[in-house]
Design a protein around this motif. Structure first.
Motif, PDB file in Angstrom:
ATOM      1  N   ARG A   1       0.832  -1.200   0.000  1.00 29.55           N
ATOM      2  CA  ARG A   1       0.000   0.000   0.000  1.00 29.55           C
ATOM      3  C   ARG A   1       0.865   1.248   0.000  1.00 29.55           C
ATOM      4  NH1 ARG A   1      -3.062  -3.552   3.508  1.00 29.55           N
ATOM      5  NH2 ARG A   1      -5.118  -3.907   2.562  1.00 29.55           N
ATOM      6  N   GLY A   2       0.259   2.332  -0.477  1.00 28.85           N
ATOM      7  CA  GLY A   2       0.971   3.595  -0.540  1.00 28.85           C
ATOM      8  C   GLY A   2       1.089   4.280   0.814  1.00 28.85           C
ATOM      9  N   TRP A   3       2.077   5.192   0.917  1.00 24.85           N
ATOM     10  CA  TRP A   3       2.370   5.927   2.159  1.00 24.85           C
ATOM     11  C   TRP A   3       3.013   7.249   1.781  1.00 24.85           C
ATOM     12  CZ3 TRP A   3       7.470   6.937   4.083  1.00 24.85           C
ATOM     13  CH2 TRP A   3       7.526   7.437   5.398  1.00 24.85           C
ATOM     14  N   ILE A   4       2.651   8.334   2.490  1.00 23.55           N
ATOM     15  CA  ILE A   4       3.275   9.626   2.186  1.00 23.55           C
ATOM     16  C   ILE A   4       4.031  10.204   3.376  1.00 23.55           C
ATOM     17  CG2 ILE A   4       1.625  10.156   0.356  1.00 23.55           C
ATOM     18  CD1 ILE A   4       0.205  12.061   2.270  1.00 23.55           C
ATOM     19  N   GLY A   5       3.718   9.765   4.613  1.00 25.94           N
ATOM     20  CA  GLY A   5       4.521  10.183   5.747  1.00 25.94           C
ATOM     21  C   GLY A   5       4.080  11.438   6.467  1.00 25.94           C
ATOM     22  N   VAL A   6       2.798  11.483   6.879  1.00 20.70           N
ATOM     23  CA  VAL A   6       2.306  12.632   7.647  1.00 20.70           C
ATOM     24  C   VAL A   6       1.451  12.139   8.814  1.00 20.70           C
ATOM     25  CG1 VAL A   6       2.293  14.257   5.717  1.00 20.70           C
ATOM     26  CG2 VAL A   6       0.269  12.855   6.155  1.00 20.70           C
TER      27      VAL A   6
ATOM     28  N   GLY B   1      -4.416   3.142  -1.478  1.00 19.50           N
ATOM     29  CA  GLY B   1      -4.749   2.556  -2.769  1.00 19.50           C
ATOM     30  C   GLY B   1      -3.783   2.904  -3.888  1.00 19.50           C
ATOM     31  N   LEU B   2      -2.828   3.783  -3.611  1.00 18.15           N
ATOM     32  CA  LEU B   2      -1.842   4.157  -4.618  1.00 18.15           C
ATOM     33  C   LEU B   2      -0.695   3.153  -4.638  1.00 18.15           C
ATOM     34  CD1 LEU B   2      -1.642   8.002  -3.907  1.00 18.15           C
ATOM     35  CD2 LEU B   2      -3.026   6.827  -5.632  1.00 18.15           C
TER      36      LEU B   2
ATOM     37  N   THR C   1       2.087  10.901  -8.042  1.00 15.87           N
ATOM     38  CA  THR C   1       0.752  11.443  -7.850  1.00 15.87           C
ATOM     39  C   THR C   1       0.855  12.944  -7.602  1.00 15.87           C
ATOM     40  OG1 THR C   1      -1.350  11.147  -6.687  1.00 15.87           O
ATOM     41  CG2 THR C   1       0.660  11.105  -5.342  1.00 15.87           C
ATOM     42  N   VAL C   2      -0.284  13.585  -7.453  1.00 12.83           N
ATOM     43  CA  VAL C   2      -0.333  15.014  -7.147  1.00 12.83           C
ATOM     44  C   VAL C   2      -1.213  15.211  -5.912  1.00 12.83           C
ATOM     45  CG1 VAL C   2      -1.077  17.288  -7.915  1.00 12.83           C
ATOM     46  CG2 VAL C   2       0.017  15.719  -9.532  1.00 12.83           C
ATOM     47  N   VAL C   3      -0.683  15.933  -4.940  1.00 13.51           N
ATOM     48  CA  VAL C   3      -1.414  16.256  -3.716  1.00 13.51           C
ATOM     49  C   VAL C   3      -1.767  17.732  -3.746  1.00 13.51           C
ATOM     50  CG1 VAL C   3      -1.333  16.318  -1.195  1.00 13.51           C
ATOM     51  CG2 VAL C   3      -0.206  14.449  -2.433  1.00 13.51           C
ATOM     52  N   GLN C   4      -3.055  18.021  -3.616  1.00  8.27           N
ATOM     53  CA  GLN C   4      -3.487  19.418  -3.564  1.00  8.27           C
ATOM     54  C   GLN C   4      -3.664  19.833  -2.112  1.00  8.27           C
ATOM     55  OE1 GLN C   4      -6.430  20.987  -6.424  1.00  8.27           O
ATOM     56  NE2 GLN C   4      -7.615  21.709  -4.673  1.00  8.27           N
ATOM     57  N   VAL C   5      -3.034  20.947  -1.729  1.00  7.02           N
ATOM     58  CA  VAL C   5      -3.116  21.422  -0.353  1.00  7.02           C
ATOM     59  C   VAL C   5      -3.522  22.889  -0.334  1.00  7.02           C
ATOM     60  CG1 VAL C   5      -1.351  19.779   0.400  1.00  7.02           C
ATOM     61  CG2 VAL C   5      -0.698  22.123  -0.189  1.00  7.02           C
ATOM     62  N   GLN C   6      -4.118  23.277   0.779  1.00  9.68           N
ATOM     63  CA  GLN C   6      -4.443  24.670   1.038  1.00  9.68           C
ATOM     64  C   GLN C   6      -3.486  25.184   2.107  1.00  9.68           C
ATOM     65  OE1 GLN C   6      -6.866  25.860  -0.884  1.00  9.68           O
ATOM     66  NE2 GLN C   6      -6.638  27.978  -0.196  1.00  9.68           N
ATOM     67  N   ARG C   7      -2.715  26.177   1.776  1.00  6.70           N
ATOM     68  CA  ARG C   7      -1.755  26.775   2.715  1.00  6.70           C
ATOM     69  C   ARG C   7      -2.180  28.231   2.920  1.00  6.70           C
ATOM     70  NH1 ARG C   7       4.226  25.754   1.073  1.00  6.70           N
ATOM     71  NH2 ARG C   7       3.550  23.634   1.647  1.00  6.70           N
ATOM     72  N   GLY C   8      -2.959  28.449   4.013  1.00  8.08           N
ATOM     73  CA  GLY C   8      -3.557  29.760   4.200  1.00  8.08           C
ATOM     74  C   GLY C   8      -4.567  30.020   3.098  1.00  8.08           C
ATOM     75  N   GLY C   9      -4.416  31.107   2.392  1.00  2.00           N
ATOM     76  CA  GLY C   9      -5.310  31.405   1.280  1.00  2.00           C
ATOM     77  C   GLY C   9      -4.793  30.921  -0.049  1.00  2.00           C
ATOM     78  N   GLN C  10      -3.679  30.176  -0.048  1.00  2.48           N
ATOM     79  CA  GLN C  10      -3.031  29.738  -1.288  1.00  2.48           C
ATOM     80  C   GLN C  10      -3.314  28.268  -1.559  1.00  2.48           C
ATOM     81  OE1 GLN C  10       1.213  30.083  -1.112  1.00  2.48           O
ATOM     82  NE2 GLN C  10       1.474  30.080  -3.345  1.00  2.48           N
ATOM     83  N   THR C  11      -3.662  27.946  -2.810  1.00  2.00           N
ATOM     84  CA  THR C  11      -3.875  26.556  -3.223  1.00  2.00           C
ATOM     85  C   THR C  11      -2.642  26.084  -3.988  1.00  2.00           C
ATOM     86  OG1 THR C  11      -6.271  26.875  -3.400  1.00  2.00           O
ATOM     87  CG2 THR C  11      -5.333  24.976  -4.544  1.00  2.00           C
ATOM     88  N   LEU C  12      -2.065  24.944  -3.536  1.00  2.00           N
ATOM     89  CA  LEU C  12      -0.857  24.390  -4.155  1.00  2.00           C
ATOM     90  C   LEU C  12      -1.127  22.975  -4.638  1.00  2.00           C
ATOM     91  CD1 LEU C  12       1.724  25.443  -1.400  1.00  2.00           C
ATOM     92  CD2 LEU C  12       1.172  26.686  -3.510  1.00  2.00           C
ATOM     93  N   LYS C  13      -0.532  22.634  -5.776  1.00  2.66           N
ATOM     94  CA  LYS C  13      -0.562  21.264  -6.278  1.00  2.66           C
ATOM     95  C   LYS C  13       0.874  20.754  -6.295  1.00  2.66           C
ATOM     96  CE  LYS C  13      -4.855  21.438  -8.900  1.00  2.66           C
ATOM     97  NZ  LYS C  13      -5.560  21.077 -10.157  1.00  2.66           N
TER      98      LYS C  13
END
Length: 389
Positions: free
Chosen positions: A284-289, A352-353, A359-371
Motif C-alpha cells: 500500500r501507498g504511504w506519504i509520511g504525515v 490505494g496508490l 501522484t499530485v497532492v493538492q493542499v491549502q496553505r492559508g489562502g493559497q492553493t498548491l498542487k
C-alpha cells in the motif's frame, strides 16, 4: 363520439389510473421487493388435502440461496487457547470476546467463500490467525486440509487454497458499488458451528468507518442475522452474487446478533485476494504525515479559504510528503484528483496508490492553493492512528 361519451370515457380512465397509482404506492411502501426483478420465485401455495385452495402467493429468495450456498464453506481452525493479554492487544478479539477468555482449543471457528476454480477461498484473518491446522468442509460433505496463501490484518482478510476433486462450486461476484440502502441481502455461513445457515435482511448502511476493527474500514452494514461463526462467510444480493465478506457483529455481550452486522465490500476483498495470490502480501501507498480533522477554529487560526480537508499536524523527515514540500499546517484537499474530507479518507486514498508511483497532492496553505507532485512510498503494515500515513 359525443361530448358526453368523451367525458364518460375520460372519467373511467382517470379513475382507473388513480386506482393503479394507489396500488403501486401501497406495494412500493409495504412490499418493495415485489417491484424488483430477480431470481426470486412467485408461486401459488399448494393446498393441503381437503383444504380450500390458497390464492396467496409467497415471495422466495430460494434461487439466490441455491446459487450461492454451494460455494460457502465451513472453516475449522485449530487454535491454542487465548490469554486475556492477547485479547486486549487485538481489536478484533476485543470486539468478539470482550472479557471472556476461551479456555480450550476450538474448532469450527468460521466460514469461507470459494471464489475461483483453482480452489482459492476468501475468509477473515481473525478466523485463521495463529492456527496450527486449517480444514475446510464443503456443503456437500467433502472435507479437506486448507493451505494458508496469505493474510492481510489491516483489512482482516485471508486467502486459503483447497484441493478437491471436481466439481468445485464457485460463487459469482457482484458489485458492492451498486448496492443501495434498503437492498435485500442474504448472509450465508456457519453460525455457532450448527451447519450452513442462510439469513435475510437489507443493507442498513454503507461506508461504515471508525469502528476500531481494522485500519481500512468501509463496511456494509446489514440487519441480516450474523452470529459467531458467520465470520468469513458470504453476503449476497438477491441474484445470489457475492457483495461482501461477513466480518463482525455488534453485540453487548460478544454473543448473538442484535441486527447490526458488518461486511467487507467485495471489490475491496478481491483487491486483497489478487495481491495475496500474486505477491503473498498487500503493498500500500504511504506519504509520511500525521493528520487531524479541521474545524471552525482551525480554519480561523490558519486563515484558510476552505472549510474541508485533512489537517497536516506533522511531516516526517525524509518522507515522500517532506520531499514534495508539504508542511505542518497545510490542509490536504485532494490526492490523485480525489477529494479527501477526513483522515480516514486520506488513509484509504493513499493506501490505494501503488508504491513508487507518481501522484499530485493538492493542499491549502492559508489562502493559497498548491498542487505538489509526490512519489508515493511503501506503507509499513499495521501502522496505527497517529502513526505516519
Amino acid at each position: 363520439m359525443t361530448g358526453s361519451q368523451l367525458r364518460q370515457t375520460w372519467l373511467i380512465f382517470s379513475q382507473a389510473t388513480t386506482v393503479a397509482l394507489a396500488a403501486y404506492f401501497v406495494v412500493s411502501t409495504l412490499k418493495p421487493q415485489w417491484l424488483h426483478q430477480g431470481p426470486a420465485v412467485l408461486a401459488t401455495l399448494p393446498a393441503a388435502a381437503g383444504a380450500p385452495p390458497r390464492a396467496a402467493v409467497q415471495f422466495s429468495y430460494a434461487a439466490a440461496a441455491q446459487a450461492a450456498s454451494p460455494a460457502v464453506v465451513a472453516v475449522m481452525a485449530n487454535k491454542p487457547a487465548l490469554t486475556q493479554r492477547e485479547i486486549d492487544a487485538d481489536p478484533w478479539l476485543r470486539f468478539h470476546f470482550g472479557r471472556r477468555v476461551p479456555q480450550r482449543q476450538q474448532m469450527g471457528l468460521g466460514s469461507g467463500v470459494i471464489v475461483s476454480p483453482e480452489g482459492y477461498v476468501l475468509t477473515n484473518n481473525h478466523v485463521v490467525n495463529g492456527a496450527s491446522e486449517i480444514r475446510v468442509q464443503l456443503p456437500d460433505g467433502r472435507e479437506t486440509e486448507a493451505k494458508l496463501v496469505g493474510t492481510d490484518p489491516e483489512t482482516d482478510l485471508a486467502v486459503l487454497r483447497i484441493t478437491v476433486a471436481p466439481p468445485l462450486p464457485v460463487i459469482h461476484p457482484g458489485r458492492a458499488e451498486d448496492l443501495q440502502v434498503g437492498d435485500v441481502v442474504l448472509a450465508i455461513g456457519n453460525p455457532f458451528n450448527v451447519g450452513q445457515t442462510v439469513t435475510s435482511g437489507i443493507v442498513s448502511a454503507l461506508g461504515r468507518t471508525q469502528l476500531g476493527l481494522s485500519t481500512f474500514e468501509n463496511f456494509i452494514q446489514t440487519d441480516a442475522a450474523i452470529n459467531p461463526g458467520n465470520s468469513g462467510g458470504a453476503l449476497v444480493d438477491a441474484q445470489g452474487r457475492l457483495v461482501g465478506i461477513n466480518t463482525a457483529i455488534y453485540s453487548r455481550t460478544g454473543g448473538g446478533s442484535l441486527g447490526i452486522g458488518f461486511a467487507i465490500p467485495v471489490d475491496s476483498a478481491y483487491q486483497v485476494l489478487e495481491a495475496l495470490i500474486k505477491d503473498g502480501k498487500v503493498s500500500r501507498g504511504w506519504i509520511g504525515v500525521i493528520t487531524g480533522d479541521i474545524n471552525a477554529e482551525v480554519v480561523e487560526t490558519l486563515k484558510l479559504s476552505v472549510d474541508h480537508g485533512v489537517l497536516v499536524k506533522e511531516v516526517f523527515k525524509g518522507s515522500p510528503a517532506a520531499k514534495a514540500g508539504l508542511e505542518a499546517g497545510d490542509v490536504v484537499t485532494e490526492v490523485e484528483g480525489r477529494q479527501v474530507r477526513n483522515p480516514r479518507e486520506l488513509i484509504n486514498v493513499v493506501a490505494g496508490l501503488k508504491p513508487e508511483s507518481q501522484t499530485v497532492v493538492q493542499v491549502q496553505r492559508g489562502g493559497q492553493t498548491l498542487k505538489l507532485p509526490l512519489q508515493v512510498g511503501l506503507r509499513r503494515p499495521q501502522t496505527e492512528d497517529g502513526a505516519p500515513e
